[in-house]
Write a protein that holds these residues in place. Structure first.
Motif, PDB file in Angstrom:
ATOM      1  N   PHE A 237      30.073  23.152 117.045  1.00 56.87           N
ATOM      2  CA  PHE A 237      29.929  23.093 115.875  1.00 56.87           C
ATOM      3  C   PHE A 237      30.786  22.195 114.811  1.00 56.87           C
ATOM      4  O   PHE A 237      30.137  21.468 114.026  1.00 56.87           O
ATOM      5  CB  PHE A 237      30.071  24.599 115.186  1.00 56.87           C
ATOM      6  N   PRO A 241      27.348  16.150 113.406  1.00 63.21           N
ATOM      7  CA  PRO A 241      27.197  15.267 112.453  1.00 63.21           C
ATOM      8  C   PRO A 241      26.735  16.265 111.026  1.00 63.21           C
ATOM      9  O   PRO A 241      26.088  17.186 111.336  1.00 63.21           O
ATOM     10  CB  PRO A 241      26.095  14.209 113.022  1.00 63.21           C
TER      11      PRO A 241
ATOM     12  N   MET B 176      24.965  24.075 105.914  1.00 65.87           N
ATOM     13  CA  MET B 176      23.834  23.226 106.195  1.00 65.87           C
ATOM     14  C   MET B 176      23.911  23.391 107.835  1.00 65.87           C
ATOM     15  O   MET B 176      22.649  23.225 108.227  1.00 65.87           O
ATOM     16  CB  MET B 176      23.975  21.996 105.582  1.00 65.87           C
ATOM     17  N   LYS B 177      24.555  22.707 108.296  1.00 67.42           N
ATOM     18  CA  LYS B 177      24.618  22.722 109.835  1.00 67.42           C
ATOM     19  C   LYS B 177      24.309  23.891 110.420  1.00 67.42           C
ATOM     20  O   LYS B 177      23.636  23.802 111.476  1.00 67.42           O
ATOM     21  CB  LYS B 177      26.140  22.207 110.407  1.00 67.42           C
ATOM     22  N   ALA B 178      24.903  24.912 109.935  1.00 71.27           N
ATOM     23  CA  ALA B 178      24.573  26.383 110.794  1.00 71.27           C
ATOM     24  C   ALA B 178      23.320  26.632 110.631  1.00 71.27           C
ATOM     25  O   ALA B 178      22.410  27.279 111.636  1.00 71.27           O
ATOM     26  CB  ALA B 178      25.550  27.284 110.014  1.00 71.27           C
ATOM     27  N   CYS B 180      20.764  24.923 110.231  1.00 70.13           N
ATOM     28  CA  CYS B 180      19.719  23.641 111.139  1.00 70.13           C
ATOM     29  C   CYS B 180      20.235  24.146 112.724  1.00 70.13           C
ATOM     30  O   CYS B 180      19.055  24.185 113.364  1.00 70.13           O
ATOM     31  CB  CYS B 180      20.589  22.553 110.930  1.00 70.13           C
ATOM     32  N   VAL B 181      21.178  24.459 113.322  1.00 73.25           N
ATOM     33  CA  VAL B 181      21.526  24.850 114.552  1.00 73.25           C
ATOM     34  C   VAL B 181      20.723  26.281 114.552  1.00 73.25           C
ATOM     35  O   VAL B 181      19.945  26.514 115.703  1.00 73.25           O
ATOM     36  CB  VAL B 181      22.779  25.118 114.819  1.00 73.25           C
ATOM     37  N   ASP B 184      16.830  25.379 114.904  1.00 69.63           N
ATOM     38  CA  ASP B 184      16.677  24.887 115.956  1.00 69.63           C
ATOM     39  C   ASP B 184      16.622  25.712 117.363  1.00 69.63           C
ATOM     40  O   ASP B 184      15.549  25.577 118.033  1.00 69.63           O
ATOM     41  CB  ASP B 184      17.791  23.575 116.410  1.00 69.63           C
ATOM     42  N   LEU B 199      14.518  22.624 102.933  1.00 70.10           N
ATOM     43  CA  LEU B 199      15.871  22.934 102.834  1.00 70.10           C
ATOM     44  C   LEU B 199      16.257  22.753 101.523  1.00 70.10           C
ATOM     45  O   LEU B 199      15.857  21.705 100.706  1.00 70.10           O
ATOM     46  CB  LEU B 199      16.700  21.808 103.676  1.00 70.10           C
ATOM     47  N   VAL B 211      20.388  20.002  96.868  1.00 67.16           N
ATOM     48  CA  VAL B 211      19.431  19.267  97.942  1.00 67.16           C
ATOM     49  C   VAL B 211      18.475  19.920  98.009  1.00 67.16           C
ATOM     50  O   VAL B 211      18.233  21.196  97.664  1.00 67.16           O
ATOM     51  CB  VAL B 211      20.332  19.467  99.290  1.00 67.16           C
ATOM     52  N   ARG B 213      14.730  19.396 100.079  1.00 73.35           N
ATOM     53  CA  ARG B 213      14.248  18.342 100.938  1.00 73.35           C
ATOM     54  C   ARG B 213      13.530  18.779 102.045  1.00 73.35           C
ATOM     55  O   ARG B 213      13.667  20.084 102.655  1.00 73.35           O
ATOM     56  CB  ARG B 213      15.692  17.688 101.646  1.00 73.35           C
ATOM     57  N   ILE B 215      12.281  18.637 105.786  1.00 71.14           N
ATOM     58  CA  ILE B 215      12.758  17.956 107.108  1.00 71.14           C
ATOM     59  C   ILE B 215      11.660  18.011 108.283  1.00 71.14           C
ATOM     60  O   ILE B 215      10.998  18.895 108.606  1.00 71.14           O
ATOM     61  CB  ILE B 215      13.902  18.969 107.641  1.00 71.14           C
ATOM     62  N   PRO B 220      15.653  11.950 111.351  1.00 69.42           N
ATOM     63  CA  PRO B 220      17.168  11.501 112.361  1.00 69.42           C
ATOM     64  C   PRO B 220      18.223  12.371 112.043  1.00 69.42           C
ATOM     65  O   PRO B 220      19.022  12.443 113.118  1.00 69.42           O
ATOM     66  CB  PRO B 220      17.243  10.113 111.876  1.00 69.42           C
ATOM     67  N   HIS B 221      18.160  13.197 110.950  1.00 73.96           N
ATOM     68  CA  HIS B 221      19.588  13.615 110.657  1.00 73.96           C
ATOM     69  C   HIS B 221      19.535  15.071 111.434  1.00 73.96           C
ATOM     70  O   HIS B 221      20.261  15.642 112.108  1.00 73.96           O
ATOM     71  CB  HIS B 221      19.704  13.826 109.205  1.00 73.96           C
ATOM     72  N   ALA B 224      19.658  14.520 115.055  1.00 75.79           N
ATOM     73  CA  ALA B 224      21.014  14.247 115.442  1.00 75.79           C
ATOM     74  C   ALA B 224      21.933  15.673 115.517  1.00 75.79           C
ATOM     75  O   ALA B 224      22.618  15.779 116.481  1.00 75.79           O
ATOM     76  CB  ALA B 224      21.832  13.185 114.573  1.00 75.79           C
ATOM     77  N   ILE B 225      21.624  16.529 114.773  1.00 76.64           N
ATOM     78  CA  ILE B 225      22.418  17.895 114.870  1.00 76.64           C
ATOM     79  C   ILE B 225      21.994  18.495 116.167  1.00 76.64           C
ATOM     80  O   ILE B 225      22.595  19.057 116.908  1.00 76.64           O
ATOM     81  CB  ILE B 225      22.001  18.523 113.561  1.00 76.64           C
TER      82      ILE B 225
END
Lengths: 249, 249
Positions: A237, A241, B176-178, B180-181, B184, B199, B211, B213, B215, B220-221, B224-225
């Protein structure tokens, strides 16, 4: 609730079950959900149960009774004397139907749920190792290379990791790790699933259990997997990116 | 089905919703499940919807209608003029109750499900940033530091990662990463949840969206995650200790 998972890979079968049973939030007990049968060199079978405990205990009791009858009278079909794992699943399904016929109406009239499902895993001499999922109605499906695993009960929390890592080519070692990680994720997110666990591993053509083991809360091996996985997720985590940065080339 | 997730951390609010709606397996559509309202410097609100689409669309339509009425007549309470986010949640709950009163009986008689839930996230000038979960009955609960996130719909697949990494001290980037994961993992395991995603990020006290947005599948972002996470899980799995070896000292 319950979480049971069974994997059928080329090398064999891996089964893991929790032991928590609850009738409501305030009536939590511990019952084993895995029952095993073995005649070394001839036949090895594991049954994993979920759903209404009176139904599944009844199914298991009738199956055990049937084995005794079959031992005395080979004309009586039991899971230990029929000619294929398919017939074993048929017997389990027939016992399920019978238990539902006896109890389902009254259970539902009480406002409770009579549904139950079982995993049937094993191999008989001369046959292939097989994994079946037996439904409440007594019908059943078989794991194939397209879907090499079945889950019972609280299956969603622990499904993503299985989807990512398990293929029919997975080794037994990796399969054991995968079911442990899948169970670990489920236990962390759902109170109704809990330690200790029952693990069984059937290596293809060995016709005996390679592993049959209760994993207690303090088990150092399970803890090592759990800790290693937690660290891997944490580091993974941290290394993600940013969503708003340009992606790596 | 649906998967929506909202996080309330010290730095602000992070919301993510999928866009797949289905009436049965063979009637799949795309509808946005996030609606945003903003009066820069004064108030910023995001609503995320799950459940019966006719109910949630009706709730949103009535809320928008209420805003227009409130603009003309400040005595009319709308989500854009009431004095607190708590009152915003009250209005959303009241519109939910009204829609249920009108439609629930007939929907259920048709054999369909009238349940619906919404997330209400936002901040008004002078208040704190808040996150509410509004139920079918119009009652609601608020996210606290003990439980800094709410999920709607298919929540189980994506819950383990949130349980592991999200605390009130998580940064907006990490949040934001969390989400997304978490999304996913859900998309990989459940066909009824699908791209594209919506988002929104509300930074504390900014009173505007940091933000907002869409997705897309090819983003690509996000890819990448997703790729980085897949690799981390794969490597983490490969590095797990064996269950049957002694644990590391």
């Amino acid at each position: 609730m319950t979480y049971c998972v069974g994997l059928r890979v080329a090398e064999g079968l891996v089964l893991l079950a929790d032991t928590r049973t609850n009738a409501g939030m305030d009536n939590v007990s511990r019952f084993t959900k895995m029952v095993t049968f073995e005649k070394t060199g001839e036949r090895v079978i594991a049954l994993l149960c979920s759903g209404n405990l009176s139904i599944t205990q009844g199914v298991i009791a009738r199956i055990k009774h049937g084995i005794q009858k079959g031992d005395r009278d080979p004309a009586f079909r039991s899971i230990m004397n029929v000619e294929s794992m398919f017939e074993v699943a048929e017997i389990v399904g027939a016992e399920m139907r019978r238990m539902q016929e006896i109890h389902r109406k009254a259970i539902i009239e009480q406002g409770a749920d009579a549904d139950a499902t079982l995993l049937v895993a094993g191999q008989r001499k001369g046959g292939k190792h097989r994994l079946f999922l037996v439904y409440t109605a007594g019908n059943f499906i078989q794991a194939t290379d397209d879907t090499p695993y079945f889950q019972l009960g609280e299956h969603k929390y622990g499904k993503p990791i299985l989807d990512r890592v398990i293929t029919p080519a997975s080794t037994l070692e990796d399969s054991m790790k995968a079911v442990c990680v899948s169970m670990d994720s489920t236990i962390r997110s759902n109170l109704s699933v809990g330690m200790p666990l029952d693990l069984a591993v059937i290596e293809k053509n060995a016709l005996t259990f390679r592993v049959q083991r209760r994993i207690e809360r303090t088990d150092p091996h399970f803890s090592a997997i759990s800790d290693s996985w937690a660290k891997a997720l944490s580091h993974g985590f941290e290394a993600l990116p940013n969503l708003l940065d340009p992606p790596q080339a």
